[in-house]
Motif scaffolding. Sequence first.
Motif, PDB file in Angstrom:
ATOM      1  N   ARG A   1       0.780  -1.287   0.024  1.00 33.72           N
ATOM      2  CA  ARG A   1       0.250  -0.052  -0.052  1.00 33.72           C
ATOM      3  C   ARG A   1       0.849   1.241   0.130  1.00 33.72           C
ATOM      4  N   ALA A   2       2.029   1.238   0.922  1.00 38.47           N
ATOM      5  CA  ALA A   2       2.829   2.417   0.845  1.00 38.47           C
ATOM      6  C   ALA A   2       3.235   2.688  -0.251  1.00 38.47           C
ATOM      7  N   LEU A   3       3.839   1.593  -0.940  1.00 38.47           N
ATOM      8  CA  LEU A   3       4.357   1.620  -2.275  1.00 38.47           C
ATOM      9  C   LEU A   3       3.700   2.377  -3.752  1.00 38.47           C
ATOM     10  N   LYS A   4       2.332   2.233  -3.278  1.00 39.74           N
ATOM     11  CA  LYS A   4       1.468   2.786  -4.237  1.00 39.74           C
ATOM     12  C   LYS A   4       1.761   4.366  -4.388  1.00 39.74           C
TER      13      LYS A   4
ATOM     14  N   CYS B   1      21.846   6.197 -16.378  1.00 35.29           N
ATOM     15  CA  CYS B   1      20.630   5.819 -16.253  1.00 35.29           C
ATOM     16  C   CYS B   1      20.397   4.375 -15.759  1.00 35.29           C
ATOM     17  N   LEU B   2      20.892   3.479 -16.346  1.00 34.55           N
ATOM     18  CA  LEU B   2      20.836   2.127 -16.218  1.00 34.55           C
ATOM     19  C   LEU B   2      21.162   2.007 -14.938  1.00 34.55           C
ATOM     20  N   ALA B   3      22.517   2.257 -14.426  1.00 32.79           N
ATOM     21  CA  ALA B   3      22.951   1.939 -13.009  1.00 32.79           C
ATOM     22  C   ALA B   3      22.018   2.577 -12.178  1.00 32.79           C
ATOM     23  N   THR B   4      21.588   3.666 -12.236  1.00 33.04           N
ATOM     24  CA  THR B   4      20.482   4.366 -11.080  1.00 33.04           C
ATOM     25  C   THR B   4      19.211   3.476 -11.099  1.00 33.04           C
ATOM     26  N   THR B   5      18.867   3.032 -12.168  1.00 38.13           N
ATOM     27  CA  THR B   5      17.581   2.540 -12.353  1.00 38.13           C
ATOM     28  C   THR B   5      17.751   0.861 -11.697  1.00 38.13           C
ATOM     29  N   PHE B   6      18.739   0.504 -11.954  1.00 37.70           N
ATOM     30  CA  PHE B   6      19.189  -0.846 -11.401  1.00 37.70           C
ATOM     31  C   PHE B   6      19.234  -0.906  -9.905  1.00 37.70           C
ATOM     32  N   VAL B   7      19.855   0.214  -9.235  1.00 37.17           N
ATOM     33  CA  VAL B   7      19.967   0.238  -7.884  1.00 37.17           C
ATOM     34  C   VAL B   7      18.538   0.502  -7.290  1.00 37.17           C
ATOM     35  N   ASP B   8      17.871   1.735  -7.807  1.00 36.09           N
ATOM     36  CA  ASP B   8      16.701   1.854  -7.632  1.00 36.09           C
ATOM     37  C   ASP B   8      15.626   0.834  -7.346  1.00 36.09           C
ATOM     38  N   LEU B   9      15.409   0.118  -8.627  1.00 32.89           N
ATOM     39  CA  LEU B   9      14.434  -0.980  -8.585  1.00 32.89           C
ATOM     40  C   LEU B   9      14.864  -2.016  -7.587  1.00 32.89           C
ATOM     41  N   LEU B  10      16.384  -2.423  -7.203  1.00 30.59           N
ATOM     42  CA  LEU B  10      16.838  -3.407  -6.418  1.00 30.59           C
ATOM     43  C   LEU B  10      16.499  -2.962  -5.072  1.00 30.59           C
TER      44      LEU B  10
ATOM     45  N   PHE C   1      13.893  -1.075  -3.980  1.00 34.79           N
ATOM     46  CA  PHE C   1      12.321  -1.336  -3.797  1.00 34.79           C
ATOM     47  C   PHE C   1      12.072  -2.647  -3.564  1.00 34.79           C
ATOM     48  N   GLN C   2      12.882  -3.585  -4.305  1.00 39.83           N
ATOM     49  CA  GLN C   2      12.493  -4.951  -3.865  1.00 39.83           C
ATOM     50  C   GLN C   2      13.005  -5.469  -2.503  1.00 39.83           C
ATOM     51  N   LEU C   3      14.087  -4.681  -2.092  1.00 38.59           N
ATOM     52  CA  LEU C   3      14.741  -5.120  -0.658  1.00 38.59           C
ATOM     53  C   LEU C   3      13.890  -4.503   0.498  1.00 38.59           C
ATOM     54  N   SER C   4      13.327  -3.412  -0.047  1.00 37.96           N
ATOM     55  CA  SER C   4      12.432  -2.657   0.925  1.00 37.96           C
ATOM     56  C   SER C   4      10.921  -3.463   1.171  1.00 37.96           C
ATOM     57  N   LYS C   5      10.642  -4.311   0.222  1.00 37.00           N
ATOM     58  CA  LYS C   5       9.335  -5.109   0.367  1.00 37.00           C
ATOM     59  C   LYS C   5       9.798  -6.089   1.218  1.00 37.00           C
TER      60      LYS C   5
END
Length: 340
Positions: free
Chosen positions: A255-258, A291-300, A302-306
Amino acid sequence: MTTLDRYVSREWVKVFLLAALGFPFLVMVIDLTDKLDTYLGRGISKGRVAYSYLFFLPETISLVLPVAVLFAVVFTVGALGRHSELTAAKASGISFHRLGASARRAELLGEKTARPTGSRFSPFVYRADSGWVYSIRSLELRTSGAEMRDPIMEREGTGEDYPTILVAAQRATYDTARTTRGWTLVKGAVRYLVGPSRETTFNFDSLRITTLRETPTALLAEPKAPDEMRYAELGRYVDALSRSGSDTKKLRVERALKLAVPFACIIIALFGAPLAISTPRTGMAWGVAVCLATTFVDLLMFQLSKAVGASGALPPAFAAWMPNLLFGAAGVWLLRKAPT
């Protein structure tokens, strides 16, 4: 707006739209290449597969929005920075609601059965509001209403002030008349479980209970997945689960991720702008790498935060916003260091 403002806005929008629409197409091509044999093996026609990707588009765009914002900022700000025309920029994100597109696509591809619209003759469980759980043997729709077999309703309590209630009946009928609309339980009993070896039981021939206010259509509807629910709808679902004693930490993170994921567009822009102008002599390769490095770290992250929020190591809301807080702090630090 000044001439420079219009120029910057136009360049940013062009790169943003190219990335926002181009990346989903690339993702769909990769997905189709990987899974086409599986889809055709299920007997699904090529036209149906192609149609399913229309419902795949909203979900994919929502996932790549932070990437599109980052590419737009880096390539717009970085390019202008190389000509000393601009030193900072900011952008805002868009929150997409999937409108059930993911579920519809899964139904088209045979990954999920279509939601039932008729009677249901196998036992099922329905979790209602206020902590009530219904166990129903069968539910049959009729011209004048509906009938349930062996319904059992339970609300878990905490003690004498809020006892556990158990309602069981042989059947229940639904009347569609305006004046008597609702469920009537037939031949059953109501049990109040006050404590260990303490209970009060009432038998009844017929009983109308205000708690059972769901319509037959609502009872037959398949529960939505968290990503199909809106923010407020998921909040009500989480509250109902928590009242019944279920572990809701994972759903609270979802819910918070929304809100956290759409807001990440602003954070990524704040992080990417000073990074783009800090090395004005670098070319396109540097921009793509950033862009690619930042995106990869950001998505990673978010998965860790879950995982961290679901495990209870951090409060769910804080875990969902942790990537934004870290990237935001890094962005503020880079802005202070960036040449002006």
